[in-house]
Design a protein around this motif. Structure first.
Motif, mmCIF file in Angstrom:
data_model
loop_
_atom_site.group_PDB
_atom_site.id
_atom_site.type_symbol
_atom_site.label_atom_id
_atom_site.label_comp_id
_atom_site.label_asym_id
_atom_site.label_seq_id
_atom_site.Cartn_x
_atom_site.Cartn_y
_atom_site.Cartn_z
ATOM 1 N N ALA A 289 11.716 47.642 70.614
ATOM 2 C CA ALA A 289 11.469 49.085 70.638
ATOM 3 C C ALA A 289 12.683 49.846 71.168
ATOM 4 C CB ALA A 289 10.241 49.395 71.486
ATOM 5 N N VAL A 294 10.096 51.062 65.972
ATOM 6 C CA VAL A 294 9.189 49.975 65.613
ATOM 7 C C VAL A 294 7.763 50.404 65.941
ATOM 8 C CG1 VAL A 294 10.917 48.189 66.110
ATOM 9 C CG2 VAL A 294 9.284 48.851 67.890
ATOM 10 N N HIS A 295 6.822 49.584 65.509
ATOM 11 C CA HIS A 295 5.427 49.867 65.812
ATOM 12 C C HIS A 295 4.778 48.590 66.319
ATOM 13 C CE1 HIS A 295 1.264 51.017 65.314
ATOM 14 N NE2 HIS A 295 1.081 50.013 64.491
ATOM 15 N N HIS A 296 4.148 48.666 67.505
ATOM 16 C CA HIS A 296 3.424 47.492 68.002
ATOM 17 C C HIS A 296 1.996 47.550 67.482
ATOM 18 C CE1 HIS A 296 6.841 47.004 70.522
ATOM 19 N NE2 HIS A 296 6.531 47.959 71.370
#
Lengths: 401, 363
Positions: A289, A294-296
């Motif tokens: 990140a 980004v995407h968690h």
């Protein structure tokens, strides 16, 4: 030429009971697939299957399954060439995947070589179990047969590697770049050859449309989970990343059904949970990140963590025990641009062999050694990292009269 | 700073052990929210980490996002331009490990000193006492690049006067001439001693025992820190440590504290009842590593530390690699408000961390 006593003193014999370096150096070689060598492999197989602790471990069961006479018979070359063993094989086993060394050692036994195997100094339950089983199996065999497989442990020090390497006709190094570099500092005799299995990384690819149409989604997710979490996701072949082939909408839909099934499969596997692994995952996802958008993915806990990254630059081992990065690709050609030399296994779902062949022919990526269905990522084959082990552990005698 | 940091200013100005749970959650919670916004605006990596979590702005102490301390080894994280770096702290670590790098500006360094002063004087009183530094002078010699140990000692020196070092540079042996002169000069008076736990045990208390020397400083205070790992390996308990410190040197108040280079100034000092205390401007949260949810009193988990101090780097909320357990809140017999806890050691297979640096590891 013998090995100095001060070197011998530092080498602990782990198996067989009563074994010694001297006895192994003097042990007879055998013809490839000689009956006594097949008998040794079979003794190992039977011992594993007779042991309840071993039977409860999937990687042990897989080893026993691989060691069946029927599967071994298929390994015997059918080209009519005359093969001979190379002689003494020195194997340096990896520390993280306990059963892996046994495959290469047993292949070398089948090849007719005499073998010294250095196992990791790191204690693990799996390794302790394997050593106990090997001792039991070897004890059932005549002394001169069991001497062809000596399992040792010694401090990773150059003088010991030097002494053993000086006797080797072939050296097999598992265990990553650092181990390969370290062992390579010890010279081999001029005629000897070497097989190296350095650090590798692996990934999975799913075609989103094929996933949507798959009749056995839960089973495929379970296989993916097992590929990933067996050996704590630390094997070279454990998938670290997942690439989705398809358009954005179908990929999003597939992700939404795939990951919850993986999460259930991981929960069902009921592996021990380590705080250390959870911290590693937290560090890994925050590093990703910090480096870019980004995407968690939401998961119910830290047994599974997934970070979606639009531009995965380089596939590296950031964390283990259930940590994945994922991204979407339009076509396999997009993947080709990302492939590094150290890519080993692709676990593939819904992408045809023809698609893979076309991609490999068109783009000739530097890496990728094998492409397998889900559930097979950790299945050892005698062709590994692009090398036919059985061929490499024997030599061909040309008879032209 | 142009930003509004009212809550941070207020919580740092408050007496260190006066806020009750409700007051603290409001005031420290607001201060941490200010800091979260501040760092998101000044540290792009931190902003990225927050964005990926997609969480709402924090409203209470436990809602503040946290960074694992190891991130400060992996990344250069700061919320100030390079030319505002006043001092860089590096963590301990065994050979070959990358240390943490903590970038301080003047405002943060000043807040650290003030916070440390508020806590220390709460335990040793406002009067400066003669100070015995249980280390060797070499540990603070290079003032441009502090080791965690050197920084800790320099920080503590402010609270004493007439300092002497108890150990020799060459071999960590007792500097007996200096100690004797110090003992004669301040005989029968309370002094202040400070050192790192392992150094105090191995090179001071054990050396006094071996040499058969007994010092007499009645009413004295020994403050020590740096972690118990090495002493646990030698099976030395906190109780044993305290009793030897009393017998050999007459230290009748021995305070261990928990702290780290990633949050200098925010120390959790052990009171005479054996509990580690969170000051008002800092707090401790115990989390379950399975889902990172906060745990209650008596439940073991990983220690998260929050502090209103860090302005120059996004270190106001950190997840440590230490296990701990809460022992109470606003209810310690010593009368200090706030949460109390115990440290249970590092999580298994953790890299070596803590405040004592590599000399002790090699010794």
């Amino acid at each position: 030429m013998s090995i100095a006593p001060e070197i011998i003193r530092q080498i602990s014999i782990m198996a067989p009971a009563g074994g010694s370096i001297a006895a192994t150096l003097a042990a007879p070689r055998a013809a490839p697939f000689a009956p006594e060598r097949l008998a040794l492999v079979d003794a190992v197989r039977k011992t594993i299957l007779a042991d309840p602790a071993a039977r409860s471990r999937p990687e042990m069961v897989a080893l026993a399954f691989w060691a069946r006479a029927a599967s071994l018979a298929k390994l015997a070359p059918t080209d009519g060439l005359t093969r001979a063993p190379r002689g003494l094989a020195l194997h340096i086993a990896p520390g993280n995947v306990d059963t892996m060394f046994l495959y290469s050692a047993l292949l070398s036994v089948l090849a007719g070589n005499v073998n010294i195997v250095r196992v990791s100094g790191r204690e693990s339950d799996a390794l302790t179990l394997l050593l106990r089983l090997l001792n039991e199996a070897l004890a059932t065999l005549p002394v001169d047969v069991r001497a062809c497989l000596l399992i040792v442990r010694y401090p990773a020090e150059k003088p010991i590697n030097d002494a053993l390497s000086a006797h080797a006709d072939v050296r097999v190094i598992w265990g990553g770049d650092d181990t390969v570099r370290e062992v390579r500092a010890s010279p081999l005799p001029p005629h000897a050859s070497e097989l190296t299995f350095p650090s590798k990384v692996s990934a999975a690819v799913i075609d989103a449309a094929a996933w949507a149409a798959a009749p056995d989604q839960a089973e495929q997710a379970r296989r993916f989970a097992l590929d990933a979490i067996t050996f704590g996701q630390q094997a070279c072949s454990s998938p670290l990343a997942l690439f989705w082939r398809g358009d954005a909408a179908s990929v999003a839909a597939a992700q939404a059904t795939f990951w919850p099934l993986v999460e259930s499969a991981i929960a069902a596997a009921n592996e021990p949970f380590a705080a250390r692994a959870a911290v590693d995952k937290l560090v890994a996802e925050q590093m990703l990140a910090a480096a870019g958008a980004v995407h968690h993915r939401d998961t119910s806990d830290y047994r599974l963590r997934v970070t979606e990254t639009p531009d995965l630059a380089r596939l590296t081992r950031l964390a283990s025990d259930g940590f994945f990065v994922e991204r979407r690709i339009d076509a396999l050609e997009d993947l080709a641009r990302l492939v590094q030399r150290d890519w080993q296994t692709i676990a593939s779902l819904g992408v045809s062999g023809d698609d893979w062949r076309a991609m490999l022919t068109a783009t000739r990526p530097h890496g990728i050694d094998r492409i397998v269905p889900f559930g097979q990522a950790l299945a050892f084959g005698h062709v590994w990292d692009g090398v036919n082990l059985l061929t490499s552990l024997t030599r061909i005698v040309s008879i032209e009269v | 700073m142009s930003e509004n940091m009212q809550a941070r200013d207020a919580v740092l100005a408050a007496p260190p052990f006066a806020l009750n749970a409700a007051e603290k959650n409001r005031l420290l919670g607001s201060a941490l929210a200010e800091l979260t916004l501040h760092h998101a605006g000044h540290c792009p990596q931190y902003a990225g980490i927050l964005a990926a979590q997609g969480r709402a702005a924090p409203i209470g102490i436990a809602d503040v996002p946290f960074l694992p301390v190891r991130l400060f080894k992996e990344l250069d994280l700061k919320s100030i331009p390079a030319d505002a770096v006043f001092k860089t702290l590096t963590s301990s670590g065994t050979t070959g490990q990358v240390p943490s790098r903590i970038y301080l500006d003047q405002a943060t360094a000043q807040a650290q000193s003030r916070a440390l002063a508020a806590i220390t004087t709460n335990f040793i009183g406002k009067d400066r006492r003669p100070m015995l530094i249980i280390d060797h002078p070499g540990v603070v010699r290079d003032r441009t690049s502090f080791s965690a140990r050197g920084a800790g000692i320099l920080g503590m020196m402010t609270y004493g006067r007439a300092h002497i070092y108890a150990l020799n540079d060459e071999d960590m042996g007792l500097n007996l001439p200096a100690i004797t002169e110090f003992a004669e000069k301040h005989a029968g008076k309370p002094i202040f001693a400070f050192g790192f736990t392992f150094m105090v045990w191995k090179y001071f208390l054990s050396a006094l025992e071996r040499a058969g020397i007994t010092l007499d400083f009645p009413g004295s205070v020994l403050i020590h820190s740096g972690g118990w790992k090495k002493l646990e390996d030698e099976a030395v308990s906190n109780e044993q440590f305290k009793s030897v410190a009393l017998e050999r040197a007459g230290f009748d108040h021995v305070h261990n504290f928990y702290g780290m280079v990633e949050q200098v100034g925010s120390v959790f000092m052990e009171c005479d009842h054996g509990r580690l205390h969170a000051p008002g401007f800092a707090d401790v949260i115990i989390r379950d590593p399975l889902d990172w949810k906060p745990l209650g009193i008596g439940q073991e988990g990983l220690i998260q530390v929050v502090s209103a101090i860090p302005l120059s780097y996004p270190g106001h909320s950190l997840l440590t690699e230490d296990r701990g357990v809460l022992t109470g809140e606003d209810d310690c017999p010593c009368g200090r408000m706030g949460r109390t806890f115990r440290v249970l050691g590092r999580i298994p297979a953790a890299e070596m961390r803590g405040c004592s640096d590599t000399h002790a590891a090699a010794a």
